[in-house]
Every structure is written in C-alpha cells, then in structure tokens.
Design a protein around this motif. Structure first.
Motif, PDB file in Angstrom:
ATOM      1  N   ALA A 171      49.112  30.307  45.798  1.00  0.00           N
ATOM      2  CA  ALA A 171      49.016  29.359  44.838  1.00  0.00           C
ATOM      3  C   ALA A 171      47.771  29.089  44.403  1.00  0.00           C
ATOM      4  O   ALA A 171      47.362  28.943  43.070  1.00  0.00           O
ATOM      5  CB  ALA A 171      49.605  28.020  45.405  1.00  0.00           C
ATOM      6  N   VAL A 172      46.643  29.269  45.057  1.00  0.00           N
ATOM      7  CA  VAL A 172      45.319  29.128  44.846  1.00  0.00           C
ATOM      8  C   VAL A 172      44.812  30.436  43.797  1.00  0.00           C
ATOM      9  O   VAL A 172      44.112  30.025  42.732  1.00  0.00           O
ATOM     10  CB  VAL A 172      44.187  29.386  46.072  1.00  0.00           C
ATOM     11  N   LEU A 173      45.291  31.639  44.465  1.00  0.00           N
ATOM     12  CA  LEU A 173      44.890  32.433  43.456  1.00  0.00           C
ATOM     13  C   LEU A 173      45.572  32.590  41.964  1.00  0.00           C
ATOM     14  O   LEU A 173      44.855  32.919  41.061  1.00  0.00           O
ATOM     15  CB  LEU A 173      45.303  34.017  43.959  1.00  0.00           C
ATOM     16  N   ILE A 174      46.765  31.949  42.037  1.00  0.00           N
ATOM     17  CA  ILE A 174      47.541  32.021  40.456  1.00  0.00           C
ATOM     18  C   ILE A 174      46.484  31.029  39.680  1.00  0.00           C
ATOM     19  O   ILE A 174      46.401  31.436  38.633  1.00  0.00           O
ATOM     20  CB  ILE A 174      49.007  31.283  40.726  1.00  0.00           C
ATOM     21  N   LYS A 175      46.064  29.968  40.312  1.00  0.00           N
ATOM     22  CA  LYS A 175      45.436  28.985  39.586  1.00  0.00           C
ATOM     23  C   LYS A 175      43.971  29.734  39.054  1.00  0.00           C
ATOM     24  O   LYS A 175      43.720  29.475  37.869  1.00  0.00           O
ATOM     25  CB  LYS A 175      45.179  27.804  40.191  1.00  0.00           C
ATOM     26  N   ALA A 176      43.387  30.406  39.911  1.00  0.00           N
ATOM     27  CA  ALA A 176      41.995  31.152  39.564  1.00  0.00           C
ATOM     28  C   ALA A 176      42.277  31.938  38.519  1.00  0.00           C
ATOM     29  O   ALA A 176      41.560  32.201  37.677  1.00  0.00           O
ATOM     30  CB  ALA A 176      41.732  31.652  40.766  1.00  0.00           C
ATOM     31  N   ILE A 177      43.405  32.711  38.688  1.00  0.00           N
ATOM     32  CA  ILE A 177      43.895  33.798  37.464  1.00  0.00           C
ATOM     33  C   ILE A 177      43.901  33.332  36.249  1.00  0.00           C
ATOM     34  O   ILE A 177      43.390  33.560  35.223  1.00  0.00           O
ATOM     35  CB  ILE A 177      45.024  34.733  37.944  1.00  0.00           C
TER      36      ILE A 177
ATOM     37  N   ILE B  94      39.096  38.282  41.854  1.00  0.00           N
ATOM     38  CA  ILE B  94      40.398  37.743  42.211  1.00  0.00           C
ATOM     39  C   ILE B  94      41.327  38.955  42.986  1.00  0.00           C
ATOM     40  O   ILE B  94      41.965  38.724  43.850  1.00  0.00           O
ATOM     41  CB  ILE B  94      41.071  36.945  41.322  1.00  0.00           C
ATOM     42  N   ARG B  95      41.168  39.998  42.411  1.00  0.00           N
ATOM     43  CA  ARG B  95      41.917  41.392  42.699  1.00  0.00           C
ATOM     44  C   ARG B  95      41.546  41.544  44.138  1.00  0.00           C
ATOM     45  O   ARG B  95      42.290  42.123  45.021  1.00  0.00           O
ATOM     46  CB  ARG B  95      41.660  42.647  41.858  1.00  0.00           C
ATOM     47  N   LYS B  96      40.334  41.550  44.555  1.00  0.00           N
ATOM     48  CA  LYS B  96      39.807  41.714  45.965  1.00  0.00           C
ATOM     49  C   LYS B  96      40.407  40.731  46.699  1.00  0.00           C
ATOM     50  O   LYS B  96      41.160  41.207  47.656  1.00  0.00           O
ATOM     51  CB  LYS B  96      38.371  41.552  45.837  1.00  0.00           C
TER      52      LYS B  96
ATOM     53  N   GLU C 146      54.108  39.157  41.568  1.00  0.00           N
ATOM     54  CA  GLU C 146      53.602  38.033  40.765  1.00  0.00           C
ATOM     55  C   GLU C 146      52.206  37.854  40.483  1.00  0.00           C
ATOM     56  O   GLU C 146      51.633  37.811  39.297  1.00  0.00           O
ATOM     57  CB  GLU C 146      54.151  36.866  41.567  1.00  0.00           C
ATOM     58  N   LEU C 147      51.454  38.044  41.722  1.00  0.00           N
ATOM     59  CA  LEU C 147      50.032  38.053  41.452  1.00  0.00           C
ATOM     60  C   LEU C 147      49.379  39.164  40.529  1.00  0.00           C
ATOM     61  O   LEU C 147      48.672  38.757  39.474  1.00  0.00           O
ATOM     62  CB  LEU C 147      49.203  37.965  42.732  1.00  0.00           C
TER      63      LEU C 147
ATOM     64  N   VAL D 126      47.772  40.936  34.870  1.00  0.00           N
ATOM     65  CA  VAL D 126      47.850  41.515  33.528  1.00  0.00           C
ATOM     66  C   VAL D 126      48.017  40.763  32.293  1.00  0.00           C
ATOM     67  O   VAL D 126      47.506  40.796  31.387  1.00  0.00           O
ATOM     68  CB  VAL D 126      49.070  42.600  33.602  1.00  0.00           C
ATOM     69  N   LYS D 127      48.803  39.348  32.669  1.00  0.00           N
ATOM     70  CA  LYS D 127      49.039  38.451  31.570  1.00  0.00           C
ATOM     71  C   LYS D 127      47.602  37.899  31.114  1.00  0.00           C
ATOM     72  O   LYS D 127      47.530  37.714  29.860  1.00  0.00           O
ATOM     73  CB  LYS D 127      49.862  37.447  31.995  1.00  0.00           C
TER      74      LYS D 127
END
Length: 640
Positions: free
Chosen positions: A295-301, A313-315, A340-341, A346-347
């Motif tokens: 969830a944290v990573l999705i927000k950051a992306i 973020i990929r790391k 999903e990440l 990509v999006k």
C-alpha cells in the motif's frame, strides 16, 4: 564392522533430503536399522499391485526404473540419493508402480516403523516426503493426498506462529448488508443509510450486486442538485461493483481500493459479481498495519513526478519480493501483488510521458503489456515486450496520428528502460512501427498471422496473444479480442500450427533423467529454465485456452485452473500444470534474485540435490501436457 558400515550409511544420507535436516545422532541411530540391498541389472524390487514392503528405499548407487501398466512404460528414473517406494508410508496401500533395477544398484531399505517418528516430529522431513510422494502421484495438490503425510498425522502448518503474515490475514467485513433495488429512490436510500448508520448501500438484483451507492455519491449527485431526490438508484449508482471473496487479505483490500480509487468492496460467495453478495468492506474496516509495504509503495508510485523516483521505488519492490519469498508467502499471492506494483509503475511512466508531449493525444489508445508481463508473470526486471493500439482515423489523418502515438511510445519505452526494463532485442516494443498500429491495422495484421500460420506468424502470435491492457481505452482491446476469437473460429487450422509451435521447445531431461544443458555459447553447461520448462507450459496453456474462446485470463497457472474447470475429466493434469508453473516461476525468481539476473539460466552444478528433485518433479507434467496437446490438435498430421 556394523558400526563402520552404519557410519558410512549415515555419511551418505546426510547429503540428501530429507535426511540432511536430521541431527547426526538421529542419523546414526537410523543408519543402524537400515538394510543394504544389492540388485543386479533388471532385477525386480517390487511389482505393481504387490503388497507393501515394511521399507521405503534410497538409491545409494546405480539407477532404478519405476514402471507402470501392461507395457511397463518408464514413469520415472531414480538415481543416487533418490527416494522411492513411499506408498506404504504415505497411503498404506499396494504399490501403483513396479520398481526394477535399471543397472547394477545398491539400495538402502529404511524401516517405515523406525522412520515414522522422525517424520512426525520434524516438519521439514514431513513436507519433503509429502512432495516426493506427490511427485509420483503427479499433483501435489490432488484431493486424495492434499495436506496428508499419513492417516494418523494432522495437517502440517509450515508457518511458524510468530511469522509476520499480515499479507495472508483475511479482513473482517460487515455481514449485515444494507441493500436496495435499482428502482429505489435516492430519498429512501439516504434515509435507510442514516437509520442503519452505514456509509454505503448495495444495489442488488436476485441477491447479486449490480451497483453501489456511497454517502459521497449522494453528496455529489443529490446534495449538489445535479439529480432530484426522487432519482432512482440505477441513475446514480457506481457499476460494476468491485467484488472479492471472503478470503480477501488486508493487502489485497488496500491495493484494490487504491487502484480503483474507491472506499468500499463487495464480498460475494465466489468473489465475482455473478454470485450472492454476503458482505461489504469499507476503508474504515481495513486497519492500516505496520509494515504493509504494498500500500505504501502504490501511494509512492502514484505520487512520483520523476522517472528517477520510480526507479528507486522499483528497488523497494524487489526487496518486497525477496521478503515474500523468504517468508514463504504463497507464490500465487506474491505474483498478484508484485504484478499490481509493476503495472502501477508502467501506468505512472505513461502518465509522465503524456505530460511531456506538446499536445494531448488526438485519439484514444491502449498500452498493451505482452509476454510475461501480459501474463502477470514478470516478477523480475527482464526486457520489454509491449504494443500500442489506437482508434481508427480517416486515411488522411493516419500518418499524422501514427507519428504522434509513436513519439509517445518512444518516451514510454525510454522511461521503462530508465527504471530497469531493458529494450527488447527483437524490438517487439510499441516504439517499433510494426507494434504501434490502429485498431484496423492490428486486425489486418492478426488476420494475416492466423490465415497464413508460418513459423514467424506463429511465433508473433504466441507473443502477442498474451496481451493485457495496462493503460488506456479498454473498448479498443475488447474489440481486438473479439476479432481474434472470430478469426480463429473461421480458420481452426491455426490451432494446429499454434499447437505444433507449442511442442517445439526441447525436452528438459534426457533418457536417464539428467537435466539437459546448453552445449555451447555464453550459457554452456547451464540449464535453460525458460525454454525447457516454463515455455512448454505457457505455450500449451495458450493454445488450449484460446481453443475454448476464454477471454481475460492471461496467467498460465490461472489458465490451467480454468481449463480444469472446463474439462473435469482432465482436471488432475491441468491442476498439476498450474502447480508446476507456479513452482517453476518461484524457482526462477529465487535464482534470479540470488544472482541478480533474469533467473533463466541455471548452473546445474550449483544446485543442491533437493533443488534438482524439485525441478525434476515438474518435468513429468510437461511431458504429459505436451502429449495431450499433440493428440487433441492432431499435430502428427502436420508432419505428414
């Protein structure tokens, strides 16, 4: 002399699973009870349907062939360190195969009654025996053997109580549904929501969800005066409803809400909108737990404004993947979350690329992920495979429109390269004019592939037909899918050629069960996991699912699960293929992370005996699914 021999036996066994997890004292005690058996070439150890021996066997030297049926077909070949004859230990029934010395052999006969206590008290030993036995029953998840070691032993739970398993915890949803019909008025809905103190009303038909209305929807549509208070639910409801089954995890719930920007999820009996609604889940119900990284990573992306931010973020995503593998989180869940990440990355790259363009897109378009990313199987950062489809325009506008979409595609491909996805060596990318076409151009190209199925056309179809939309207009993709299914129905000969292509990958093992390695080139003496193991399964699933005209299932494992549902008579082999696919994907991912590469080429001499056994366990399934494909599509006719 006895002690000397038993020490030698113990020294041998400690190098092979599951004995390698036993302590030295236990090994030596067990070794004293072991009988050493010598067998000449072609001598029988046991026959099919023989009553069980009081032993199971380990090959010390030589090789033992396991055979089945009146024609005595070789089902497996056991060599040094391999276990066989486990049926008396696991199922307490007569042997289902015969065992015969393929060459002069020395065996260790291990008394079952002596060994049982070691398996009962040691989880690692028990799990290994389950998997070893299951490898000879083809499907480790078959109904008759699922979760069993033997009758008197309870199910084994490999997850320690103190292990952090937040991503496996099911969320607590509200079972007290507040529902209405499509014709209920907004006034009635608002009144009932207030009375029941809920933030959402589910709109149902025959107890199945067809829409949802939240307090936010009422504010935006009714309070603002956009619609009168007499408006019916069907006019303001959000549809379709995002649904999941009751086993939804905390991570899945958070990611689903963030991905679709919604505050409620509907829980249904089977997880689809086509079954009875049994509950509803709100953001309030989802407790934000410490360390919930996805969830944290999705927000950051989604907040990233620069490519280099996404690269960082990929790391973190790679670290998360490693953590999941270390925690032994099921690969099915791991694959879904990491995919999903990856899609979110990509999006965001596409959004940033659109901002760089001097003008807005002149037409609707859709970005297609191809190959492993299209199948949601790209856990490691490998090379790019993608395409672009855009809506049709008049002939005089085609060059201008294509030019714009190509420039956008080049920006996107460059952005993906910058965050770690290499360019495709064969240039199967949207920045290539051949992979950046209007809807009609794609239809024409695909029709050519299907109607003229040469070697190149079949190869291109195999790559393209695993596509999945990552960003853009879904209607374009749906129309393209319809065209593919309609065309393949008109030209069923295409299935024959696609099936033939699926059988072109080389065998993973030789006659004596040794892993076949590359004979020359950069990867000499390495095992090609992708070409010899994963691709045969992927190719078989593709042609089989396409022949059933099934849409929107791209994952190889999920395709096999759907095939098991469609063909109950072949359920066992299809479920075995699903298991094998996930096992191989996990194996490749682990080795890729370990060596910081794609995980495709495996150094055989660096594998442990247990790793070799796990690999070989999947190969019988590959052979069987290829035989099924060959017979079903009459591939032999193509060679006449």
């Amino acid at each position: 002399m006895k002690n000397t021999i038993s020490h030698r036996v113990a020294d041998f066994l400690k190098n092979f699973p599951p004995f390698n997890v036993l302590g030295q004292a236990d090994l030596e005690t067990l070794a004293e009870e072991i009988t050493i058996v010598y067998k000449e070439k072609d001598s029988v150890i046991f026959e099919e349907n023989d009553e069980p021996h009081p032993y199971f066997y380990v090959v010390n030297k030589g090789a033992v062939a396991l055979k089945k049926g009146s024609d005595k077909s070789i089902m497996d070949m056991c060599d040094e360190g391999d276990i066989f004859g486990l049926r008396p230990l696991m199922a307490q029934e007569n042997y289902k195969m015969s065992a015969k010395a393929h060459e002069e052999s020395i065996l260790y006969a291990i008394p079952i009654n002596i060994f049982k206590p070691y398996a009962q008290k040691n989880i690692a030993v028990g799990n290994f025996l389950i998997e070893s036995f299951a490898s000879n029953t083809r499907n480790p998840y078959s109904k008759s053997h699922r979760g069993k070691l033997y009758d008197e032993v309870p199910d084994i739970n490999p997850v320690a109580p103190d292990t952090h398993v937040l991503d496996l915890q099911s969320v607590q949803y509200s079972k007290k549904l507040v529902t209405c019909t499509a014709t209920t008025s907004a006034k009635t809905i608002a009144k009932r929501m207030t009375e029941k103190k809920v933030g959402a009303m589910l709109v149902v038909k025959d107890k199945m969800p067809i829409g949802i209305i939240t307090d936010k929807d009422l504010r935006n549509n009714i309070v603002t005066g956009k619609y009168p208070i007499t408006t019916k639910a069907k006019e303001i409801m959000v549809s379709p409803v995002i649904t999941y089954n009751k086993h939804l995890t905390i991570t899945q719930a958070q990611m689903a809400m963030m991905k679709s920007n919604i505050s409620h999820l509907c829980i249904t009996k089977d997880g689809t909108p086509n079954s009875k609604a049994i509950g509803i889940l709100s953001k309030h119900d989802v407790m934000v737990a410490l360390g919930n990284n996805p969830a944290v990573l999705i927000k950051a992306i989604n907040r990233a404004k620069k490519i280099k931010s996404i690269k960082q973020i990929r790391k973190s995503i790679t670290h998360l993947l490693q953590d999941y593998l270390d925690q032994n989180i099921p690969i099915k869940l791991t694959t879904k979350i990491i995919s999903e990440l990856n899609d979110a990355c990509v999006k965001q790259i596409i959004k940033l690329s659109l901002e760089e363009m001097p003008t807005k897109p002149p037409v609707k378009f859709a970005w297609l992920a191809l190959g492993s990313q299209g199948r949601s199987e790209q856990l490691l950062q490998t090379d790019q495979d993608n395409a672009m489809v855009f809506e049709n325009v008049p002939e005089d506008k085609l060059i201008e429109t294509t030019d714009y979409i190509l420039k956008l595609s080049k920006l996107i491909n460059k952005g993906l390269f910058d965050i770690g996805y290499d360019y495709c060596p064969a240039e199967m990318m949207a920045s290539n004019p051949n992979w950046c076409l209007s809807l009609d151009e794609w239809k024409k190209t695909i029709s050519h592939w299907i109607i003229n199925p040469g070697t190149d056309e079949v190869l291109l179809s195999s790559i393209f037909f695993d596509y999945n939309i990552t960003y853009g207009d879904v209607n374009l993709v749906n129309e393209l899918s319809e065209h593919i299914f309609e065309t393949t129905k008109k030209y069923p000969i295409f299935y024959l050629h696609l099936a033939s292509g699926a059988l072109q990958n080389p065998s993973p093992t030789g006659f004596f069960r040794q892993l076949l390695v590359e004979e020359d080139g950069e990867h000499k003496d390495s095992f090609d996991l992708k070409r010899r193991a994963l691709m045969p399964l992927t190719d078989a699933a593709r042609v089989l699912i396409l022949s059933h005209s099934v849409k929107s299932i791209n994952s190889t494992a999920e395709r096999f699960e759907k095939l098991a549902e469609l063909e109950p008579n072949n359920e066992e082999i299809f479920m075995a293929c699903s298991y094998a696919t996930r096992a191989l994907l996990k194996f490749r991912t682990k080795h890729g992370l370990l060596h910081n590469d794609s995980g495709r080429y495996i150094a055989i001499d660096k594998l442990t005996k247990e790793e070799k056994i796990k690999l070989k366990r999947t190969f019988k399934t590959i052979k069987e699914i290829q035989e099924l494909v060959s017979i079903r599509f009459k591939v032999s006719n193509l060679l006449r």
